[in-house]
Design a protein around this motif. Structure first.
Motif, PDB file in Angstrom:
ATOM      1  N   ALA A   1      -9.156 -13.370 -28.225  1.00 13.88           N
ATOM      2  CA  ALA A   1      -9.454 -12.308 -27.348  1.00 13.88           C
ATOM      3  C   ALA A   1      -8.060 -12.048 -27.025  1.00 13.88           C
ATOM      4  N   SER A   2      -8.732 -10.227 -25.986  1.00 16.38           N
ATOM      5  CA  SER A   2      -6.756  -9.720 -25.540  1.00 16.38           C
ATOM      6  C   SER A   2      -7.051  -9.422 -24.046  1.00 16.38           C
ATOM      7  N   ILE A   3      -5.875  -9.920 -23.535  1.00 13.67           N
ATOM      8  CA  ILE A   3      -6.029 -10.308 -22.231  1.00 13.67           C
ATOM      9  C   ILE A   3      -5.037  -9.256 -22.133  1.00 13.67           C
ATOM     10  N   ILE A   4      -4.751  -8.635 -20.571  1.00 18.19           N
ATOM     11  CA  ILE A   4      -3.167  -8.364 -20.147  1.00 18.19           C
ATOM     12  C   ILE A   4      -3.007  -8.449 -18.574  1.00 18.19           C
ATOM     13  N   ASP A   5      -1.955  -9.252 -18.235  1.00 15.65           N
ATOM     14  CA  ASP A   5      -2.151  -9.339 -17.106  1.00 15.65           C
ATOM     15  C   ASP A   5      -1.465  -8.762 -15.747  1.00 15.65           C
ATOM     16  N   GLU A   6      -1.134  -8.980 -14.454  1.00 18.97           N
ATOM     17  CA  GLU A   6      -0.908  -8.042 -12.956  1.00 18.97           C
ATOM     18  C   GLU A   6      -0.335  -6.896 -13.640  1.00 18.97           C
ATOM     19  N   HIS A   7       0.615  -7.819 -14.592  1.00 16.68           N
ATOM     20  CA  HIS A   7       2.052  -6.913 -14.902  1.00 16.68           C
ATOM     21  C   HIS A   7       1.951  -5.911 -15.857  1.00 16.68           C
TER      22      HIS A   7
ATOM     23  N   GLY B   1      -6.010 -13.030 -11.760  1.00 16.83           N
ATOM     24  CA  GLY B   1      -5.066 -11.886 -11.970  1.00 16.83           C
ATOM     25  C   GLY B   1      -4.186 -11.289 -14.170  1.00 16.83           C
ATOM     26  N   VAL B   2      -5.653 -11.832 -14.441  1.00 16.57           N
ATOM     27  CA  VAL B   2      -5.646 -11.703 -15.676  1.00 16.57           C
ATOM     28  C   VAL B   2      -6.892 -10.799 -16.081  1.00 16.57           C
ATOM     29  N   GLU B   3      -6.990 -10.015 -17.006  1.00 12.90           N
ATOM     30  CA  GLU B   3      -8.073  -9.034 -17.523  1.00 12.90           C
ATOM     31  C   GLU B   3      -8.442  -8.936 -18.528  1.00 12.90           C
ATOM     32  N   LEU B   4      -9.567  -9.522 -18.960  1.00 12.56           N
ATOM     33  CA  LEU B   4     -10.580  -8.954 -20.833  1.00 12.56           C
ATOM     34  C   LEU B   4     -10.154  -7.478 -21.024  1.00 12.56           C
ATOM     35  N   LEU B   5      -9.824  -7.593 -22.493  1.00  8.38           N
ATOM     36  CA  LEU B   5      -9.946  -6.169 -22.813  1.00  8.38           C
ATOM     37  C   LEU B   5     -10.980  -6.242 -23.809  1.00  8.38           C
ATOM     38  N   ASP B   6     -10.773  -6.949 -24.859  1.00  7.27           N
ATOM     39  CA  ASP B   6     -11.989  -7.024 -26.101  1.00  7.27           C
ATOM     40  C   ASP B   6     -11.485  -8.624 -26.662  1.00  7.27           C
TER      41      ASP B   6
ATOM     42  N   VAL C   1     -17.418  -8.646 -20.255  1.00  5.27           N
ATOM     43  CA  VAL C   1     -18.667  -9.495 -21.756  1.00  5.27           C
ATOM     44  C   VAL C   1     -19.857  -7.902 -21.925  1.00  5.27           C
ATOM     45  N   ARG C   2     -20.243  -8.343 -21.152  1.00  5.60           N
ATOM     46  CA  ARG C   2     -21.803  -7.817 -21.191  1.00  5.60           C
ATOM     47  C   ARG C   2     -21.630  -6.261 -21.832  1.00  5.60           C
ATOM     48  N   GLU C   3     -21.286  -4.782 -20.791  1.00  6.14           N
ATOM     49  CA  GLU C   3     -21.371  -3.715 -20.593  1.00  6.14           C
ATOM     50  C   GLU C   3     -20.559  -3.572 -22.020  1.00  6.14           C
ATOM     51  N   LYS C   4     -19.350  -3.599 -21.906  1.00  2.32           N
ATOM     52  CA  LYS C   4     -18.287  -3.000 -22.914  1.00  2.32           C
ATOM     53  C   LYS C   4     -17.908  -3.945 -24.109  1.00  2.32           C
ATOM     54  N   ILE C   5     -17.799  -4.978 -24.198  1.00  2.60           N
ATOM     55  CA  ILE C   5     -17.904  -6.129 -25.538  1.00  2.60           C
ATOM     56  C   ILE C   5     -19.314  -5.638 -26.009  1.00  2.60           C
ATOM     57  N   LEU C   6     -20.444  -6.643 -26.150  1.00  2.00           N
ATOM     58  CA  LEU C   6     -21.639  -7.218 -26.499  1.00  2.00           C
ATOM     59  C   LEU C   6     -22.710  -5.911 -26.634  1.00  2.00           C
ATOM     60  N   LYS C   7     -22.165  -4.545 -24.988  1.00  5.41           N
ATOM     61  CA  LYS C   7     -22.812  -3.915 -25.344  1.00  5.41           C
ATOM     62  C   LYS C   7     -24.621  -4.083 -24.917  1.00  5.41           C
ATOM     63  N   LEU C   8     -24.822  -5.325 -24.240  1.00  2.76           N
ATOM     64  CA  LEU C   8     -26.695  -5.888 -24.204  1.00  2.76           C
ATOM     65  C   LEU C   8     -27.359  -4.813 -23.307  1.00  2.76           C
TER      66      LEU C   8
ATOM     67  N   ALA D   1     -10.069 -18.534 -29.266  1.00  3.14           N
ATOM     68  CA  ALA D   1     -10.574 -19.546 -28.516  1.00  3.14           C
ATOM     69  C   ALA D   1     -11.464 -19.421 -29.792  1.00  3.14           C
ATOM     70  N   GLN D   2     -12.504 -21.225 -29.349  1.00  6.00           N
ATOM     71  CA  GLN D   2     -13.650 -20.863 -30.841  1.00  6.00           C
ATOM     72  C   GLN D   2     -14.984 -20.592 -29.737  1.00  6.00           C
ATOM     73  N   TYR D   3     -14.861 -21.086 -27.956  1.00  3.92           N
ATOM     74  CA  TYR D   3     -16.388 -19.875 -27.909  1.00  3.92           C
ATOM     75  C   TYR D   3     -15.769 -19.445 -26.730  1.00  3.92           C
ATOM     76  N   VAL D   4     -16.274 -18.313 -26.355  1.00  3.97           N
ATOM     77  CA  VAL D   4     -15.867 -18.054 -25.239  1.00  3.97           C
ATOM     78  C   VAL D   4     -17.678 -17.701 -24.236  1.00  3.97           C
ATOM     79  N   VAL D   5     -17.117 -17.541 -23.135  1.00  2.77           N
ATOM     80  CA  VAL D   5     -18.483 -17.712 -22.074  1.00  2.77           C
ATOM     81  C   VAL D   5     -17.988 -15.791 -20.481  1.00  2.77           C
ATOM     82  N   GLY D   6     -18.910 -15.562 -20.787  1.00  2.00           N
ATOM     83  CA  GLY D   6     -18.346 -14.384 -19.554  1.00  2.00           C
ATOM     84  C   GLY D   6     -19.335 -15.093 -19.052  1.00  2.00           C
ATOM     85  N   CYS D   7     -18.642 -15.016 -17.702  1.00  2.00           N
ATOM     86  CA  CYS D   7     -19.444 -15.164 -16.632  1.00  2.00           C
ATOM     87  C   CYS D   7     -18.718 -13.993 -14.964  1.00  2.00           C
ATOM     88  N   ASP D   8     -18.984 -13.236 -15.664  1.00  2.00           N
ATOM     89  CA  ASP D   8     -17.952 -12.039 -15.535  1.00  2.00           C
ATOM     90  C   ASP D   8     -18.605 -11.148 -14.169  1.00  2.00           C
TER      91      ASP D   8
END
Length: 544
Positions: free
Chosen positions: A154-160, A139-144, A181-188, A168-175
């Motif tokens: 990382a900025s995140i927001i929960d279901e409420h 129930g947690v979504e990544l914002l930025d 991560v790919r579309e909105k943040i890295l814009k790859l 974090a030292q490293y981030v892996v986008g498996c979303d």
């Protein structure tokens, strides 16, 4: 409510983790389990509250099961798997022109296995409970994401609606394919194509057919796939034609209309799920951007024709996990993380190209071209070399690496071996225990010599360097080659070749040793006298 075993929603304060994994699908959770075995503090966040109960991936291959084995989860996964399932291909007039059932177990597992992704995901999530340093928050979504030289914020927001910050030292986008991560943040760029035809996928329980195999029916009037899944579930996948609305085809009467020709009593079926999918063939422009990596569908997406979509993502996890761990533990140079892109991007593209080819051939709607295709396949099926090529799945592109994470630049090195996955056989340790080779090796580098002590003349400091880097030394000997009840002594841990497969491999390849990475790819190989220098040079190349 969060799924069983998951922790409450994210608190408002800043949290810390060595690795943040965005997305807890099968690839993200496998990566979490692997990092857990390496002792890396890991947080997984997932926007959905529970495992999605959709008809999703169904095939896992030998490399995937080897990955689960490395994560300590293979036995748990296999409990819900049908192993060694054949695949049949049928002509337009319903004649079988090929039955694929590879007999090889080169990597320790069968090549074709069927499972239910929702069941597998639930099992993998339970596996995370083994590690106090790994947590999953639903129930947690990544914002930025904002990265700097030391890490990623990382900025995140929960279901409420409560927002929080994570460092974090490293981030892996498996979303997934619509990755934030790919579309909105890295814009790859997500290069490739979307196939015009959609497919409706239908699953029922109480399997009405006696057909324990996967069947590809190449019928121009409507190509379809039919297969048996665990626990009496049957799946059909039907191509939709232009003008057929996907959502309308999910109406109960339309679903039963699709099935009526294939099931005697369609009204007795219990349809448990149905969904429309679009096939895509795409790969991200880069899999590594500074301290942010992409894996699974966030990195690439492939049509299901050769069953390699999920398997490709699991290869990502196996390749990436040990590299993150070795960098974070100060064992490997951070710049070597770039080898993840070098090693995975080209192979993923090869798999996608093969899937596109299979799809174009097998889902042919032109009746004349389908007739020509069928005549061709029926003509070649009795040619032994061609038949073996198909039946043993030798058409499947195998990974072969030439990055800085292997020793391809040494003229004495065997370029036909280096960068390829090593076999897995049963071995016997000094206590007489028989086990798979990977279980004996554990999640470390291994220098494996065959019937000789390749470190006998090494400088005294080399063994210490190997240990500091996370590399063990094993000496293989022929089974029962010493006096009864004894194993020939050696400088490393001595193992016996229980199945006589190592003996055959080393004899065929003409080498005395291999240096194996934690993902069981060969980093270096050669003759006995070369080992100390080549291993030392490899450590110079990669060790921090």
């Amino acid at each position: 409510m969060s799924a069983v075993g998951q922790q409450p929603a994210v608190p408002a304060q800043v949290m810390q983790a060595q690795v943040l994994i965005v997305g807890a699908g099968p690839v993200g959770v496998t990566l979490g389990n692997l990092l857990g075995t390496y002792g890396i503090s890991t947080l997984l966040i997932e926007r959905n509250l529970d495992v999605l109960d959709y008809p999703r991936a169904v095939g896992i291959d030998d490399e995937a099961l080897r990955t689960f084995q490395s994560a300590g989860m293979a036995d748990a996964i296999v409990r819900d798997v049908i192993q060694n399932v054949p695949m049949r291909m049928y002509t337009a007039d319903r004649r079988c022109f090929a039955e694929i059932q590879p007999t090889t177990r080169e990597f320790g597992w069968y090549r074709r296995n069927l499972f239910s992704q929702p069941l597998g995901e639930a099992t993998l999530r339970l596996g995370l409970r083994r590690f106090e340093h790994v947590s999953l928050r639903s129930g947690v979504e990544l914002l930025d994401l904002v990265q700097d030289e030391a890490g990623v914020q990382a900025s995140i927001i929960d279901e409420h609606g409560a927002q929080a910050t994570l460092r974090a030292q490293y981030v892996v986008g498996c979303d997934g394919g619509r990755s934030t991560v790919r579309e909105k943040i890295l814009k790859l760029p997500y290069e490739g194509k979307t196939h015009p035809a959609k497919w409706v996928v239908i699953e029922c329980d109480g399997d009405p057919l006696d057909a324990p195999y996967t069947a590809l029916h190449c019928e121009p009037q409507r190509p379809y796939v039919c297969l048996a899944l665990p626990y009496g579930v049957r799946r059909w996948e039907f191509m939709l034609f232009p003008g057929e609305d996907g959502e309308q085809m999910l109406a109960p009467e339309k679903v039963r209309e699709l099935l009526r020709e294939h099931v005697r009593d369609v009204d007795a079926l219990n349809i448990i799920r149905a969904r429309v999918y679009t096939h895509n063939s795409r790969v991200a422009g880069s899999l590594v951007c500074g301290r942010i990596c992409l894996a699974g569908d966030a990195a690439h997406i492939t049509p299901p024709w050769i069953g390699q979509g999920l398997n490709a993502g699991l290869r990502d996890a196996f390749n990436l996990a040990w590299k993150l761990a070795w960098v974070l533990q100060g064992r490997m140079k951070p710049e070597l993380l770039a080898s993840y892109h070098e090693e995975r991007h080209a192979h993923v593209k090869a798999m996608i190209d093969l899937a596109d080819l299979f799809g174009a051939v097998l889902s042919q709607k032109n009746r004349l071209l389908a007739w020509c295709r069928d005549k061709f396949f029926l003509a070649i099926k009795d040619i032994p070399r061609v038949r073996d090529y198909v039946l043993q799945m030798k058409f499947k592109p195998m990974p072969s690496f030439s990055s800085q994470a292997v020793m391809q630049d040494d003229v004495r090195n065997r370029s036909d071996l280096v960068g390829r996955m090593f076999l897995q056989s049963l071995v016997e340790n000094g206590a007489g225990e028989v086990m798979r080779l990977d279980d004996l090796c554990g999640g470390r580098f291994v220098l494996l010599s065959w019937r000789c002590d390749v470190l006998a003349a090494a400088e005294p400091g080399l063994r210490s360097r190997m240990q500091a880097f996370g590399c063990d030394y094993l000496q293989g000997v022929r089974s029962r080659s010493g006096p009864r009840g004894q194993v020939l002594a050696g400088a490393g841990v001595v193992i016996q070749d229980y199945e006589n497969k190592l003996n055959a491999w080393f004899k065929e390849k003409g080498v005395d040793w291999v240096l194996l990475r934690p993902d069981r790819f060969i980093a270096a190989a050669g003759r006995a006298g070369d080992a100390p220098e080549v291993v030392a040079r490899y450590l110079d190349q990669v060790a921090a």
